[in-house]
Design an enzyme around this catalytic site. Structure first.
Site, short mmCIF file in Angstrom:
data_model
loop_
_atom_site.label_atom_id
_atom_site.label_comp_id
_atom_site.label_asym_id
_atom_site.label_seq_id
_atom_site.Cartn_x
_atom_site.Cartn_y
_atom_site.Cartn_z
N LYS A 156 -4.50 -8.01 6.64
CA LYS A 156 -4.46 -6.73 7.34
C LYS A 156 -4.46 -6.97 8.82
CE LYS A 156 -4.69 -2.35 5.97
NZ LYS A 156 -4.32 -1.92 4.61
N ASN B 247 0.69 10.25 5.81
CA ASN B 247 1.81 9.97 4.91
C ASN B 247 1.40 9.99 3.44
OD1 ASN B 247 4.52 8.97 4.21
ND2 ASN B 247 3.40 7.12 3.66
N SER C 126 6.34 -2.27 -1.49
CA SER C 126 6.54 -3.29 -0.46
C SER C 126 7.00 -4.60 -1.11
CB SER C 126 5.22 -3.57 0.28
OG SER C 126 5.06 -2.67 1.34
N1 GLU Z 1 -1.16 -0.24 4.16
C1 GLU Z 1 -0.89 -0.13 2.76
C2 GLU Z 1 -2.13 -0.44 1.95
O1 GLU Z 1 -3.23 -0.38 2.44
C3 GLU Z 1 0.33 -0.93 2.33
C4 GLU Z 1 0.25 -2.39 2.55
C5 GLU Z 1 1.55 -3.13 2.23
O2 GLU Z 1 2.49 -2.53 1.75
O3 GLU Z 1 1.56 -4.31 2.50
O4 GLU Z 1 -2.05 -0.67 0.77
#
Ligand code: GLU
Length: 433
Positions: free
Chosen positions: A105, A220, A358
């Site tokens: 992250k 979103n 993703s």
């Molecule tokens: N920010 C999103 C999550 O917390 C997606 C992370 C991603 O697709 O790598 O799951």
């Protein structure tokens, strides 16, 4: 690193797994802190010519099962503990739904609403330049998170391309169309959350009951969830954003509210149409706390972490809580809800639709070939359906809360990968024969 704040709270979820013999001592030790946390200072030339310096981080919690994966958030309250905790949750999440990724992250401590578009672009490009050495399609792959979107991912991918001197589209996911972005990615977190909720409701024998839903958070994920839930027959009776909430017992139309919010920047009723008749709809204004305390069938937490803590947990009346944000309930409050028999569908399963798509984007980028939106939605539904069923089954057979069942599913998979290269028992001569 020192284990403090949100990271310490997040790691408390590992405690119930401590006596599980399927999870080796080695794996537990390795999972008790992040692999690597990088802090960077990003200088930003402001439009008025002055210079500001912003602090950013990228935490790679664990990459045993594959390259790091996880979003980048922009928020004035981002801290290193928060980024590390979020990278831990990504590690668990990717394993819960069996993706070949570890967890990571990133974040920048900034209020993006105070920046112009050009300042935001320069800051986003600066973040990538500062972290070039730790990112890459086989190293660590960012994506959108709170206050970041496909345009920002596009700038970041473009900055990486310029530095690398070649297209490396799989370095970032959640990109715009035409830049290697996947169809279906923007709605994926909300779509996946609705699918998990549908499966749960069906298992409870409540499939046809038009449950009443309150949604905290209208970014979103919260918006797409609310829109799709409304279309699927759920009654969305309340929605909130960071400024307040609106409520209507007969149900709200999330799409109309979204359109209105884009014009006026705040939540209000909007124009609803039924058949060919359209009318302005009146709504009650509530505070965020009042929304959390509504007597609804399902409370959806789609804002930020720690929305529910020991301070306000007693006000929650919904029998089912769906976590679309990461870590919206702290550990103490989670235990209190569980003791009261509230079913909490945990973040590491409920919001995994985003990272599942993703992964599909990353696969398409590497193949150099692209699927239709129908095919993306089909693949998302297939993986999530299979993995959610496994979690729900496990919760029944092991007689444990949904969060523990999900964690056990994820951590067992990570432990299998870690143990595959030898455990303490193996190196001490016990070959397991
Ligand atoms: N920010 C999103 C999550 O917390 C997606 C992370 C991603 O697709 O790598 O799951």
């Amino acid at each position: 690193m020192a284990i403090n704040g949100l990271l310490a709270d997040a790691l408390a979820n590992l405690k119930p797994l401590m006596d599980d013999e399927r999870i080796s001592e080695d794996a537990r030790r390795r999972l008790s802190q992040p692999n690597r946390v990088v802090e960077v200072e990003i200088p930003l030339r402001m439009d008025n010519g002055s210079l500001k310096v912003f602090t950013g981080w990228r935490s790679l919690y664990d990459n045993t099962r594959g390259p790091g994966k996880g979003g980048i958030r922009y928020h004035p309250s981002v801290t290193v503990d928060e980024v590390a905790a979020l990278s831990f949750w990504m590690t668990v999440k990717c394993a819960v739904v069996d993706l070949p990724f570890g967890g990571a992250k990133g974040g920048i401590c900034v209020d993006p609403k105070q920046l112009s578009r050009l300042e935001l672009e320069r800051l986003s490009r600066g973040y990538i330049r500062a972290l070039l050495d730790v990112l890459g399609p086989d190293r660590d792959i960012p994506a959108p998170d709170v206050n970041t979107n496909e345009t920002i991912m596009g700038w970041m991918a473009d900055e990486y391309r310029q530095a690398a001197g070649r297209h490396q589209r799989a370095v970032i996911t959640g990109k715009p169309p035409g830049h290697g972005g996947s169809l279906g990615r923007t709605a994926a977190t909300g779509r996946g959350a609705l699918q998990v909720l549908d499966i749960w409701e069906r298992r409870q024998g409540r499939a046809d009951q038009r449950p009443r839903v309150a949604v905290q958070g209208f970014g979103n994920a919260g918006f797409h969830f609310a829109r799709l839930a409304h279309d699927a027959g759920y009654r969305v009776v309340a929605i909130s954003d960071s400024r307040g909430a609106i409520h209507r017992d007969d149900g709200l139309d999330p799409l109309a509210i979204w359109d209105r919010k884009r014009e006026s920047m705040h939540l209000s009723g909007g124009v609803y149409c039924q058949d060919s008749v359209c009318a302005e709809v009146e709504v009650d204004q509530l505070t965020n706390d009042e929304l959390l305390a509504l007597d609804v069938d399902i409370l959806v937490l789609a804002a930020l972490e720690n929305a529910v803590t020991e301070k306000n947990v007693d006000s929650i009346r919904a029998p089912t809580v769906l976590e679309i944000a990461n870590g919206p309930i702290n550990h103490a409050a989670d235990r209190m809800l569980t003791a009261r028999g509230v079913d909490v569908i945990p973040d590491v399963l409920a919001n995994s639709g985003g990272v599942i798509v993703s992964h599909l984007e990353w696969v398409q980028n590497r193949m150099g070939d692209y699927w239709s939106e129908k095919e993306i939605d089909r693949r998302l539904a297939e993986r999530l359906g299979e993995q959610a069923d496994l979690v729900f089954e496990r919760a029944v057979t092991e007689n444990e809360p949904l969060r523990s069942a999900a964690y056990r599913q994820g951590i067992e998979r990570i432990a299998i990968a870690m143990d595959g290269l030898g455990t303490e028992r193996y190196f001490c001569g016990d070959t397991g024969a």
